[in-house]
Design an enzyme around this catalytic site. Structure first.
Site, PDB file in Angstrom:
ATOM      1  N   TYR A 124       0.786  -1.232   0.000  1.00 41.56           N
ATOM      2  CA  TYR A 124       0.000   0.000   0.000  1.00 41.56           C
ATOM      3  C   TYR A 124       0.818   1.283   0.000  1.00 41.56           C
ATOM      4  O   TYR A 124       0.279   2.353  -0.282  1.00 41.56           O
ATOM      5  CB  TYR A 124      -0.986  -0.035   1.164  1.00 41.56           C
ATOM      6  N   PHE A 399     -11.005  -3.407  10.967  1.00 39.29           N
ATOM      7  CA  PHE A 399     -12.047  -3.670   9.961  1.00 39.29           C
ATOM      8  C   PHE A 399     -11.447  -4.354   8.758  1.00 39.29           C
ATOM      9  O   PHE A 399     -10.242  -4.402   8.603  1.00 39.29           O
ATOM     10  CB  PHE A 399     -12.744  -2.356   9.573  1.00 39.29           C
TER      11      PHE A 399
END
Length: 399
Positions: A124, A399
């Site tokens: 990322y 999450f």
């Protein structure tokens, strides 16, 4: 490179997206029962799919939220998750296309920042995400643990039933509010997922009540050991609005019978639980991991939203290859931040800026790692003071 097209998925395609994501993690397809639960935390209006012909080959989704920044303000934020590409279509530009499209759309829709939790750390940074908060794993030997006499006290702890996962706990979470940079607002489907049991354990929730009402809670599960194995209580979520609530909840956990160890993962680096123990060696930090991967989508708004320490202003140049509107020079000082035409004293890309933004890493540390280019060495100590927060950033929401 294989040609592919991107579009938002409709409701009927979400299960295929979930199965594709699970396959990317080497997990089996979702069961009918689990899919009924999973639909509560999908938002098809924010779920992208990559297609080769009519075949789904990649997906990514997000939820609308808010992010707390230094100084206490919150900004519009997107929580990104369920990013995956079919194993036979990786390294063909599918992931890059998905994330470029997603980040561009989120910026256009008004999100100032996005965050995610990374399964692989090497992916990322290419898309402007930087590690902006970290968490530690604390393991406490329950049979040796006891709090010393000066540990904060006051209030009571009560067990609550499973309905509390979508009623009482969200109310307490909102009442406690953001206490650190990195806090994110939770969405309704997140709470439903919290109540889902982990394999082999039943989730239990307890709420702490202080002098002004409910001010904290903990969710945990216990795996009973057998044949000489330890019984382990794992903390799944813990929110405390005061030192008394934190101590009270941990005091409760350390008194749960038939447990050998209490394990709390991704807790704040400076959470003083081990300092509350009479025997410091009963608590051991087993690991420190990255938590929040932050992507600043609108750099001018993000820089303007947070507060800064007392120091001489510094002009920084920010580069952003993916979202070029962010590129520019910014004057940052105690009174705030704004674009400027002044020459840059420091230069960095948006990934390094994300690492410094919440206060986790000082600009001088980034410079020592080669991630900040220094035109004026006198600017570094000023930048350190400007970006310092006095609070360790932490989200606490996985999450």
């Amino acid at each position: 490179m294989t040609a592919h097209r991107l579009r938002l998925l409709d409701q009927s395609e979400l299960r295929a997206a979930q199965d594709l994501f699970l396959a990317a993690l080497h997990r089996p397809p979702i069961s009918d029962a689990d899919w009924t639960a999973a639909t509560t935390y999908y938002d098809n209006s924010r779920t992208l799919g990559a297609f080769e012909g009519d075949r789904l080959i990649g997906t990514a989704t997000s939820w609308a939220s808010r992010l707390a920044v230094p100084g206490g303000a919150t900004v519009p934020h997107a929580a990104i998750s369920r990013v995956g590409v079919r194993a036979d279509r990786t390294r063909r530009g599918v992931l890059s296309a998905l994330l470029r499209s997603q980040l561009t759309q989120l910026r256009e829709q008004g999100s100032v920042a996005a965050t995610l939790r990374a399964t692989e750390a090497v992916i990322y940074g290419r898309f402007g995400f930087g590690v902006a908060s970290r968490g530690r794993t604390l393991v406490v030997d329950r049979r040796r643990s006891a709090m010393h006499g000066h540990a904060p006290a006051g209030g009571e702890v009560r067990l609550v039933d499973t309905d509390a996962f979508t009623s009482v706990l969200p109310t307490v979470f909102e009442a406690v509010g953001p206490q650190r940079p990195g806090w994110i607002q939770r969405w309704s489907g997140w709470w439903y997922r919290l109540g889902r049991p982990e394999p082999g354990e039943t989730k239990v929730a307890a709420v702490h009540t202080g002098p002004h009402g409910d001010d904290g809670f903990v969710v945990y599960g216990v795996r009973r050991g057998g044949h000489g194995e330890k019984s382990v209580l794992t903390v799944r979520d813990l929110v405390a609005g005061s030192p008394q609530a934190l101590a009270g909840l941990w005091r409760f956990l350390l008194r749960v019978d038939l447990v050998d160890e209490v394990v709390a993962e991704l807790r704040p680096l400076d959470e003083p639980v081990d300092l509350m123990l009479a025997d410091r060696r009963a608590g051991e930090v087993r690991a420190v991991h990255d938590e929040t991967w932050l992507r600043l989508l609108h750099v001018p708004d993000a820089l303007a939203a947070r507060t800064y320490g007392e120091a001489n202003p510094v002009v920084v140049e920010v580069a952003d290859a993916l979202l070029p509107a962010n590129h520019g020079h910014y004057r940052i000082g105690p009174d705030g931040a704004e674009p400027t035409d002044e020459p840059a004293q420091l230069a960095l890309d948006v990934t390094a800026l994300a690492a410094a933004y919440l206060g986790d890493v000082a600009p001088s540390t980034l410079a020592a790692a080669g991630l900040v280019q220094v035109a004026d060495p006198a600017a570094l100590p000023n930048a350190d003071r400007l970006f310092a927060t006095g609070q360790v950033p932490w989200s606490g929401t996985y999450f």
